[in-house]
Design a protein around this motif. Structure first.
Motif, PDB file in Angstrom:
ATOM      1  N   GLY A   1       0.976  -1.089   0.163  1.00 21.60           N
ATOM      2  CA  GLY A   1      -0.014   0.000   0.040  1.00 21.60           C
ATOM      3  C   GLY A   1       0.847   1.097  -0.062  1.00 21.60           C
ATOM      4  N   VAL A   2       0.575   2.126  -0.798  1.00 27.97           N
ATOM      5  CA  VAL A   2       1.038   3.480  -0.999  1.00 27.97           C
ATOM      6  C   VAL A   2       0.310   4.595  -0.366  1.00 27.97           C
ATOM      7  N   LEU A   3       0.736   5.284   0.680  1.00 27.78           N
ATOM      8  CA  LEU A   3       0.141   6.262   1.380  1.00 27.78           C
ATOM      9  C   LEU A   3       0.808   7.676   1.368  1.00 27.78           C
TER      10      LEU A   3
ATOM     11  N   LEU B   1       4.183  -0.948   3.497  1.00 35.46           N
ATOM     12  CA  LEU B   1       3.430   0.442   3.269  1.00 35.46           C
ATOM     13  C   LEU B   1       4.643   1.118   2.812  1.00 35.46           C
ATOM     14  N   VAL B   2       4.224   1.974   1.871  1.00 35.45           N
ATOM     15  CA  VAL B   2       5.127   3.059   1.567  1.00 35.45           C
ATOM     16  C   VAL B   2       4.387   4.323   1.872  1.00 35.45           C
ATOM     17  N   LEU B   3       5.264   4.997   2.673  1.00 37.54           N
ATOM     18  CA  LEU B   3       4.651   6.376   2.941  1.00 37.54           C
ATOM     19  C   LEU B   3       5.601   7.632   2.115  1.00 37.54           C
TER      20      LEU B   3
ATOM     21  N   VAL C   1       8.381   1.638   4.279  1.00 41.04           N
ATOM     22  CA  VAL C   1       9.518   2.399   3.593  1.00 41.04           C
ATOM     23  C   VAL C   1       8.784   3.802   3.764  1.00 41.04           C
ATOM     24  N   ALA C   2       9.820   4.657   4.370  1.00 40.64           N
ATOM     25  CA  ALA C   2       9.405   6.419   4.380  1.00 40.64           C
ATOM     26  C   ALA C   2      10.185   6.808   3.576  1.00 40.64           C
ATOM     27  N   VAL C   3       9.454   7.705   2.533  1.00 40.30           N
ATOM     28  CA  VAL C   3      10.013   8.691   1.756  1.00 40.30           C
ATOM     29  C   VAL C   3       9.568   9.910   2.415  1.00 40.30           C
TER      30      VAL C   3
END
Lengths: 434, 901
Positions: free
Chosen positions: B334-336, B581-583, B609-611
């Motif tokens: 999921g990408v948030l 999750l990709v944040l 993953v936190a961008v």
């Protein structure tokens, strides 16, 4: 010339100690003018005022009848009475509001009837504590008497009058500033054009603004007819006028005199009037129409008390305040004092007046206290010129309202008439008058 | 670039325009009816000096600097040119000795009391008083007296200081506050030369727009806390850009010194911000300068985040994502987030998620938005169209809190009397006093209210029948624009979307989005939402087109934010659970209204993953942290609420190893075994223009064209673009004339050149509107939303309303030193009669029971609320909790019970 036997029009009642009561007023003919007016058409009432050629008594001297006529072409919404008399040495309206409030109220109702307005405001200087009390009490009496309010004297005409105390600012005597204040805003003058009260006045509506003394003349004019009023005086200066005589005279006070037929010499020297310069001194100069007016010297004392005559001589009859200075007066200090007044009372809205008045005051103070410079006279006149370009009379102005060009009057006069005195201050490093 | 300087007045070419001729310095000039002389002269190329005059405010004529000679019936007289309407045949002289003397005189007077502390004054070097004294003033000073003295700067608000000695009483600030912001919290007191700008006793200047007074102050009297004494203007570099603090898209000049942002100034954009900014947009740049930015890649090793190289971080990220895909398929990812990205970044991340990974569970809206199909599919209005519509329906939160400059635009329209406002909301907003109809509904009743408004249903209980009738009359007379956002975050967005689709049945109605996150509209346009693909196309309609371009697209519609977090939290027993999750620049525990869900989702994911650019719970939980460049650190484009695409500029070198967002996506794709063939930002834009239907025709050349300075509305219609009608205020945007716009340098023969028609209108080649050439159609019409039905409740229950406040606990505020202290606590607001029933009063504590939890919070009386409705704001302290702790994203409305503790 001499003091004439013209009738007292606005001060007829004031010698009675209870002149301000309804009882005394009724006993001396109050509201008879109003009753007569109500039997006439509004147009006929206005015509009488026009025939009287009653010049506004506030300072500008615009004919009241003509002011009304312009407005009668389109309906007027409000009538506002200017009673914010605040200039130093000006105290003639003060007398009228304290001593004859019913005459004022009667005049307001007559004007309201002529203009067919149903709401009128009397804006009184806040410091007129007694005046406010008496006008309000008189208004309550007048309401009870049926002279104000609904269906006045059964005529079907109604007008409500509100008394509004000013908040202590001289500028609110300027009519557009007065309207701002009446609306509950800061007393800042409006820019003319477009804010001529006749076009965009109180709450944006066409509004007539008249002075207390102007209103107080109306009962007599209606009772006796405009022609009788116009028969007094001379030329455009008809009727009688109140003069507040102040300064170095034996008998300072308010005098009602026939216009144009009487002279400054009469006012200042006649034993029944000013009684001459006090302490037997010589007249040095006098201000003919309030501290915003250019000064006159002794050589102009025989000028008649007429609007056009004084205007032609380079000053104005203005608010009817005459200030006498004797030969012990320091011209520098006198004009410094006047400048200080304007500096304190500048509303602060526009630059030349706000900053110019303070600067001029500081230069004047410097000269008077012995720190003057040789260049100061040119500097004073040039700074004055930047407020009132050309230093002409009537003045031009870089400011929003006429307070600005009022500031240079006394400085320009004092320098022109008493340049040597300034130079002495500068040369000797102080005031020779001590 | 050889083009019209950004801050210059309108092009001199329109000096020939006008209704009549007047004489200016002996030469004929053209004047327009109703135009002030100072503006007509400026169009004719004659600049008249001024201080108080501001083209966006009513003239007052007080500084007297603009005096010119005008010949009237009684000869030539000095008149304030800012206060005099130009008329036919008027004879005006601006350069005579008399005018010169008046100007000298006014400047000399102004300097009487103005301290000559220019060397230590922030305004020195960009000061209109300095500049105009040099240009028009006397050569030397004749003033030898003592100047006026006041206590040196006094704070008139938390952000603005006033040095009264420097004030020249032009009243620009007081007029701005009263006239533009509608908050007359400052005014003059005193008189004569002691006149001063004051606040009212015990009432600070608490406007959200206070920074504008600093910008328009013609001297250094008003200074802003974040800029004060930090720089000299001549040391600043600046670039024109677009503010992305919210989604309004205000034009700004971004100024920096030594690679740190120093100041943001508003630039006058006719279609958007009219020169104004909100204080958050103006001062939140401090968050970019913050010391604790995330500046290097990190991976979690033995439970600890440790700095590493980009290659290792990308390798770890790719490995973790691949693992999740192996275990649970692409939908396990999921990408948030994404609203903080540029369009280019959003597009590449959408392509990475949907084309490379293959998941449609992507959501840039963090539970506080509306279904993407609704936002993208409804007929659109521009800001200017809303501000000139006969009727504007507000179906959104409090615009002053969420999109402050949009509030200013609509406020101006309402105050002018040109626009009637109809508001549908569960609580009052800053615009409520200006509405012609305020339809207050109980949370859950919005669809019913919309039906009543369109005549397709009866009114819900408690709605004022008179207001409803009045609103219906307004809707029937003239054009209608619905401003569509989220009136309450404690009410399902689907209900608002359904209400909007009911309103879409009104004839000719158009919609202006009021979604507030920075580049949320660009993110949605680029496909960062479930069910949509770049260019405002549906997954179904655009699937084949993008499959050809990308190689693959998601097989089926994915989850939205609530769905992703619920799945990650382990709710339900679906087979394809979200485990990774990709944040994308998102901080779920702050950004997502349902805080409990956010925490459970974040905690439930096995790989995160936190961008990001800032520390927080996302970083604390992340397995891989990829440092991203912030606003002002990378070029690109952004899209505002009306779909206006404009450039954002790079002013700073990103700190440490932070990369632009598009580059991170491109590289991560490579590490996941898929080369997207992107090697520059320009290449991304070219691909967007080629593939995203709504953006077709908006080439880099179009964006760089001088006439597109304010951006271009997508879809690009190539419609006539008129030159700016209102000249900028040259003395309020100091030095912005020299701002350089960013973008590709002009290439010979490639620039799109407008052709001016005989009417002075500029037209460009007709655009395609995003259609044709095999492109799929853009979404149009209602999405057919069917919101969950809300059951009536028992008479003991209260319904919760959660609004927003500008200074909340969000990242931008939390990382901006000057703004952090402005966050206040928000009590639970309750109708005073309900408080009486509970036997408590303002300041007391109340126990709030929800289906999930029980908390004790302070209350305050709010007579503006209906009975049995309580309200508060998101993300501000609220007792020991925040409103987010009460919100349940899976429930259409939030019901609660109040008890005395």
């Amino acid at each position: 010339m001499a003091v004439t036997d013209a009738p007292r029009i606005v001060t007829a009642r004031i010698d009675h100690p209870d002149s301000y009561t309804l009882e005394r007023a009724l006993a001396t003919g109050a509201y008879e003018g109003l009753r007569k007016a109500l039997t006439m058409t509004p147009e006929a009432v206005a015509a009488e005022v026009d025939a009287a050629s009653l010049l506004g008594r506030g300072g500008a001297g615009f004919p009241a009848g003509r002011k009304w006529a312009m407005l009668r072409q389109s309906p007027v919404t409000y009538l506002v009475v200017n009673g914010d008399e605040s200039e130093p040495a000006t105290f003639k309206d003060h007398l009228l509001v304290e001593r004859d409030p019913h005459q004022l109220i009667e005049g307001v109702v007559i004007a309201a009837y002529a203009l067919q307005v149903t709401r009128a405001f009397i804006f009184l200087r806040g410091e007129f504590a007694l005046g406010l009390e008496r006008v309000q009490a008189a208004l309550n009496e007048a309401y009870a008497h049926g002279a104000v309010g609904a269906d006045i004297f059964g005529s079907g005409f109604s007008v409500d009058i509100v008394v509004h105390p000013g908040a202590g600012a001289y500028i609110c005597g300027e009519e557009t500033s007065l309207l701002e204040s009446l609306e509950g805003k800061r007393g800042f003058p409006r820019i003319k054009p477009p804010f001529f009260p006749a076009a965009i006045g109180l709450y944006g509506e066409p509004t007539v603004v008249n002075n207390v003394e102007t209103m107080s003349n109306l009962p007599w004019i209606v009772t006796n007819g405009g022609a009788a009023f116009a028969a007094l005086g001379e030329g455009r200066s008809t009727g009688t006028r109140l003069f507040a005589l102040a300064g170095h005279v034996r008998n300072p006070g308010v005098y009602e005199l026939e216009m144009a037929k009487t002279t400054f010499a009469d006012l200042i020297n006649a034993p029944v009037l000013g009684g001459g310069v006090r302490h037997g001194r010589e007249l040095k100069a006098f201000i003919p129409g309030g501290v915003s007016a250019p000064w006159f010297g002794p050589d102009q004392i025989d000028l008649p008390l007429g609007q056009d005559e004084v205007g032609a001589a380079g000053s104005m009859l203005g608010s009817g305040s005459v200030v006498v200075m004797d030969d012990h007066t320091c011209a520098v200090r006198a004009s410094w004092r006047i400048t200080k007044f304007f500096s304190r009372e500048s509303c602060g809205q526009c630059t030349p007046c706000r900053e110019g008045s303070g600067w001029l005051e500081r230069i004047m103070e410097r000269i008077e206290t012995g720190r003057g410079r040789p260049d100061d006279l040119d500097l004073l006149l040039d700074a004055c010129d930047n407020i009132a370009p050309g230093l002409t009379w009537p003045p031009q102005q870089t400011t929003i309202c006429v307070l600005g060009p009022s500031i240079p009057s006394s400085i320009h006069s004092a320098i022109t008439m008493f340049r040597d005195e300034f130079l002495t201050h500068i040369k000797e490093g102080g005031c020779p008058h001590g | 670039m050889a083009e019209q300087p950004a801050g210059a007045p309108a092009a001199p070419t329109d000096a020939t325009e006008g209704d009549f001729t007047f004489t200016l310095n002996g030469r004929p000039a053209r004047g327009r009816k109703g135009e002030m002389l100072i503006a007509a002269a400026e169009r004719a190329g004659v600049f008249i000096p001024r201080f108080c005059y501001h083209p966006r405010m009513k003239s007052v004529g007080v500084c007297r600097m603009c005096l010119v000679e005008v010949t009237g019936p009684r000869g030539a007289a000095l008149q304030p040119s800012c206060y005099l309407e130009v008329t036919e045949g008027m004879e005006v002289v601006t350069d005579s000795p008399k005018v010169k003397k008046a100007q000298d005189g006014v400047l000399e007077f102004l300097l009487v009391n103005h301290p000559l502390d220019c060397p230590v004054c922030d305004k020195g070097g960009e000061c209109p008083l300095q500049d105009q004294t040099l240009a028009y003033g006397p050569g030397e000073s004749r003033f030898v007296e003592e100047k006026r003295h006041f206590e040196k700067p006094i704070p008139i608000s938390d952000l603005v200081l006033l040095d009264r000695e420097r004030c020249i009483q032009c009243s620009r600030c007081t007029r701005f506050a009263a006239e533009v912001a509608g908050e007359a919290q400052i005014d003059f007191s005193g008189r004569g030369e002691m006149i001063e700008v004051s606040t009212f006793p015990d009432e600070p200047f608490s406007s959200y727009f206070s920074g504008n007074t600093v910008q328009i102050c013609p001297v250094g009297a008003l200074t802003a806390v974040p800029y004060r004494f930090t720089a000299r203007p001549w040391d600043l570099d600046q670039v024109e850009s677009t503010c992305t603090t919210c989604a309004m898209g205000c034009r700004v000049a971004v100024q920096s010194s030594a690679n740190r942002l120093t100041r943001i100034l508003g630039i006058d954009s006719e279609p958007v911000n009219h020169g104004w900014l909100c204080d958050k947009g103006r001062f939140a740049f401090e968050s970019v300068n913050a010391e604790d930015r995330i500046t290097q890649p990190m991976v979690r090793r033995d439970g600890e985040l440790v700095p590493t190289t980009w290659s290792e971080a990308l390798d770890q990220a790719a490995a973790g994502l691949r693992r999740a895909m192996t275990d649970g398929g692409p939908e396990a990812i999921g990408v948030l987030g994404g609203a903080r990205l540029t369009n280019e970044g959003a597009y590449l991340w959408a392509r990475l998620a949907k084309g490379v990974i293959g998941t449609d569970s992507v959501d840039a809206q963090l539970g506080d938005g509306l279904p993407a199909e609704t936002v993208l599919g409804l007929p659109r209005a521009t800001i200017a169209e809303a501000a000139s519509a006969a009727t504007v329906v507000l179906l959104c939160g409090d615009l002053r809190e969420e999109l402050p400059v949009a509030f200013l635009r609509l406020r101006a329209a309402a105050v002018d009397g040109t626009t009637a406002l109809v508001e549908l909301a569960p609580q009052r907003s800053a615009l409520t006093p200006l509405t012609t109809s305020f339809l207050q509904y109980r949370p859950g009743d919005v669809v019913e209210l919309a039906r009543a408004l369109t005549g397709t249903g009866g009114p819900p209980q408690g709605v004022d029948a008179g207001a409803l009738e009045s609103a219906r009359q307004h809707l029937g007379s003239g054009d209608v624009v619905v401003v569509l956002g989220r009136p309450s975050l404690a009410e399902d967005g689907a209900m608002v979307a359904e209400a909007a689709e009911v309103l879409a049945g009104l004839p000719g109605v158009r919609f202006l989005s009021a979604l507030r996150r920075g580049n949320i509209h660009g993110a949605l346009d680029m496909g960062l939402a479930p069910g949509v693909l770049p260019g405002r196309v549906g997954l179904e309609e655009g699937g084949a087109w993008f499959e050809r371009a990308w190689g693959s697209v998601p097989a089926r519609r994915g989850r939205d934010c609530t769905g992703i977090l619920s799945s990650a939290a382990g709710a339900g027993d679906d087979e394809s659970r979200v485990t990774a999750l990709v944040l994308l620049g998102s901080e779920p525990s702050v950004d997502v209204p349902d805080r409990d869900l956010a925490r459970r989702g974040l905690g439930g994911a096995s790989f995160v993953v936190a961008v990001t650019s800032s520390p927080g719970e996302a970083v604390d939980r992340a397995d891989v942290v990829l440092p991203a460049a912030e606003a002002h650190e990378r070029p690109g484009t952004t899209t505002n609420i009306e779909g206006r695409v404009s450039r954002v500029a790079q002013k700073l070198v990103p700190p440490g190893q932070a990369w632009p967002d598009w580059m991170i996506a491109s590289e991560l794709a490579r590490y996941m075994g898929s080369d997207m063939g992107i090697d520059s930002m320009a290449a991304v834009w070219a691909e967007i223009e080629r593939l995203a239907p709504a953006y077709a025709g908006i080439t880099a050349d179009v964006l760089d064209a001088p006439w597109a300075r304010d951006g271009v509305v997508a879809p690009f219609a190539g419609a006539p673009v008129s030159q700016a009608a209102v000249p900028l205020d040259p003395i309020a945007v100091p030095g912005v004339e020299s701002v350089e716009r960013q973008g590709a340098p002009p290439r010979a023969g490639s620039a799109v050149t407008p052709t001016a028609g005989p009417d002075g209108q500029v037209t460009v080649e007709q655009g395609t509107g995003g259609q044709g050439e095999g492109r799929p159609p853009v979404l149009a019409g209602p999405a057919g939303i069917n919101a969950p039905h809300v059951a009536p409740t028992d008479s003991y229950s209260f319904r919760l309303v959660v609004g927003r406040t500008l200074y909340d606990g969000g990242t931008a505020v939390a990382m901006s030193e000057a703004l952090t202290p402005l966050v206040t606590s928000a009590p639970l607001r309750v109708n005073p009669h309900d408080l009486d029933d509970l036997g408590i009063t303002t300041g007391d504590l109340v126990r709030v029971r929800t289906a999930r939890d029980s908390v004790v919070v302070p209350v305050a009386a709010d007579p503006g609320l209906a009975r049995k409705v309580v309200a508060t704001e998101l993300n501000v302290p609220f007792g020991d909790v925040t409103a987010g702790d009460l919100i349940d994203a899976t429930s259409p409305v939030v019901e609660l019970r109040l008890e005395t503790p």
